[in-house]
Write a protein that holds these residues in place. Structure first.
Motif, mmCIF file in Angstrom:
data_model
loop_
_atom_site.group_PDB
_atom_site.id
_atom_site.type_symbol
_atom_site.label_atom_id
_atom_site.label_comp_id
_atom_site.label_asym_id
_atom_site.label_seq_id
_atom_site.Cartn_x
_atom_site.Cartn_y
_atom_site.Cartn_z
ATOM 1 N N GLU A 108 0.857 -1.179 0.000
ATOM 2 C CA GLU A 108 0.000 0.000 0.000
ATOM 3 C C GLU A 108 0.893 1.230 0.000
ATOM 4 O OE1 GLU A 108 -2.826 -0.101 3.133
ATOM 5 O OE2 GLU A 108 -3.158 -2.242 2.895
ATOM 6 N N TRP A 109 1.010 1.914 -1.116
ATOM 7 C CA TRP A 109 1.945 3.028 -1.187
ATOM 8 C C TRP A 109 1.217 4.344 -1.414
ATOM 9 C CZ3 TRP A 109 1.559 -0.800 -4.819
ATOM 10 C CH2 TRP A 109 1.152 -0.444 -6.077
ATOM 11 N N HIS A 110 1.734 5.367 -0.787
ATOM 12 C CA HIS A 110 1.226 6.732 -0.905
ATOM 13 C C HIS A 110 2.436 7.656 -0.933
ATOM 14 C CE1 HIS A 110 -2.644 5.026 0.208
ATOM 15 N NE2 HIS A 110 -2.009 4.391 1.182
ATOM 16 N N PRO A 111 2.407 8.719 -1.715
ATOM 17 C CA PRO A 111 3.565 9.617 -1.758
ATOM 18 C C PRO A 111 3.768 10.339 -0.430
ATOM 19 C CG PRO A 111 1.801 10.435 -3.160
ATOM 20 C CD PRO A 111 1.362 9.110 -2.645
ATOM 21 N N HIS A 112 4.982 10.350 0.028
ATOM 22 C CA HIS A 112 5.327 11.047 1.265
ATOM 23 C C HIS A 112 5.287 12.555 0.998
ATOM 24 C CE1 HIS A 112 7.639 12.287 4.791
ATOM 25 N NE2 HIS A 112 7.327 11.095 5.300
ATOM 26 N N PRO A 113 4.727 13.348 1.903
ATOM 27 C CA PRO A 113 4.614 14.788 1.651
ATOM 28 C C PRO A 113 5.963 15.509 1.571
ATOM 29 C CG PRO A 113 3.668 14.229 3.802
ATOM 30 C CD PRO A 113 4.090 12.958 3.156
ATOM 31 N N ASP A 114 7.004 15.007 2.220
ATOM 32 C CA ASP A 114 8.287 15.715 2.223
ATOM 33 C C ASP A 114 9.140 15.383 0.996
ATOM 34 O OD1 ASP A 114 7.612 16.842 4.629
ATOM 35 O OD2 ASP A 114 8.633 15.289 5.817
ATOM 36 N N HIS A 115 9.310 14.098 0.695
ATOM 37 C CA HIS A 115 10.234 13.725 -0.374
ATOM 38 C C HIS A 115 9.557 13.046 -1.547
ATOM 39 C CE1 HIS A 115 9.987 9.751 1.456
ATOM 40 N NE2 HIS A 115 10.404 10.280 2.595
ATOM 41 N N GLY A 116 8.286 12.701 -1.479
ATOM 42 C CA GLY A 116 7.555 12.145 -2.608
ATOM 43 C C GLY A 116 7.749 10.668 -2.865
ATOM 44 N N HIS A 117 8.625 9.994 -2.099
ATOM 45 C CA HIS A 117 8.809 8.555 -2.288
ATOM 46 C C HIS A 117 7.586 7.818 -1.757
ATOM 47 C CE1 HIS A 117 12.917 8.788 -3.631
ATOM 48 N NE2 HIS A 117 13.225 9.566 -2.614
ATOM 49 N N PRO A 118 7.207 6.703 -2.395
ATOM 50 C CA PRO A 118 6.029 5.982 -1.909
ATOM 51 C C PRO A 118 6.298 5.294 -0.566
ATOM 52 C CG PRO A 118 7.070 4.796 -3.699
ATOM 53 C CD PRO A 118 7.787 6.094 -3.581
ATOM 54 N N VAL A 119 5.371 5.444 0.354
ATOM 55 C CA VAL A 119 5.450 4.778 1.658
ATOM 56 C C VAL A 119 4.089 4.176 1.965
ATOM 57 C CG1 VAL A 119 7.273 6.240 2.603
ATOM 58 C CG2 VAL A 119 4.920 6.941 2.870
ATOM 59 N N CYS A 120 4.066 3.192 2.856
ATOM 60 C CA CYS A 120 2.810 2.558 3.239
ATOM 61 C C CYS A 120 2.106 3.418 4.287
ATOM 62 C CB CYS A 120 3.069 1.154 3.768
ATOM 63 S SG CYS A 120 4.075 1.120 5.259
ATOM 64 N N LYS A 121 0.886 3.012 4.638
ATOM 65 C CA LYS A 121 0.122 3.778 5.635
ATOM 66 C C LYS A 121 0.814 3.807 6.989
ATOM 67 C CE LYS A 121 -4.502 3.181 3.776
ATOM 68 N NZ LYS A 121 -5.858 2.680 4.032
ATOM 69 N N LYS A 122 1.529 2.731 7.323
ATOM 70 C CA LYS A 122 2.200 2.678 8.622
ATOM 71 C C LYS A 122 3.303 3.725 8.709
ATOM 72 C CE LYS A 122 4.789 -0.268 11.697
ATOM 73 N NZ LYS A 122 5.442 -1.541 11.912
ATOM 74 N N HIS A 123 4.024 3.965 7.615
ATOM 75 C CA HIS A 123 5.144 4.900 7.642
ATOM 76 C C HIS A 123 4.783 6.290 7.119
ATOM 77 C CE1 HIS A 123 7.271 0.944 7.633
ATOM 78 N NE2 HIS A 123 7.792 1.545 8.683
#
Length: 81
Positions: free
Chosen positions: A57-72
């Motif tokens: 489950e990936w979503h773009p991180h607001p700071d660096h844009g790399h995909p991260v899961c909901k947990k991170h």
């Protein structure tokens, strides 16, 4: 006698021009390797970018844009697809 004939078949099986080996186990090894490599590359590209996290489950991180899961993700479980 039967063991000797079986051993003769195993030893001399790929000898007739190599056709049996190329069309048999070599083709299977190639297909399995290609499938495993494609699966690995897909999982490597689309997983969470936190070290040792294999969640899909990936979503773009607001700071660096790399995909991260909901947990991170900093917003946690408030993130929706």
């Amino acid at each position: 006698m039967l063991v000797a004939l079986s051993l003769h078949y195993v030893v001399h099986w790929p000898m007739k021009g190599g056709y049996n080996f190329v069309s048999g186990p070599l083709a299977d090894i190639t297909l399995v390797t290609a499938f495993a490599g494609t699966l690995y590359l897909f999982l490597r590209k689309h997983n969470c970018h936190v070290n040792r996290c294999w969640r899909m489950e990936w979503h773009p991180h607001p700071d660096h844009g790399h995909p991260v899961c909901k947990k991170h993700h900093p917003e946690g479980h408030k993130v929706t697809a």
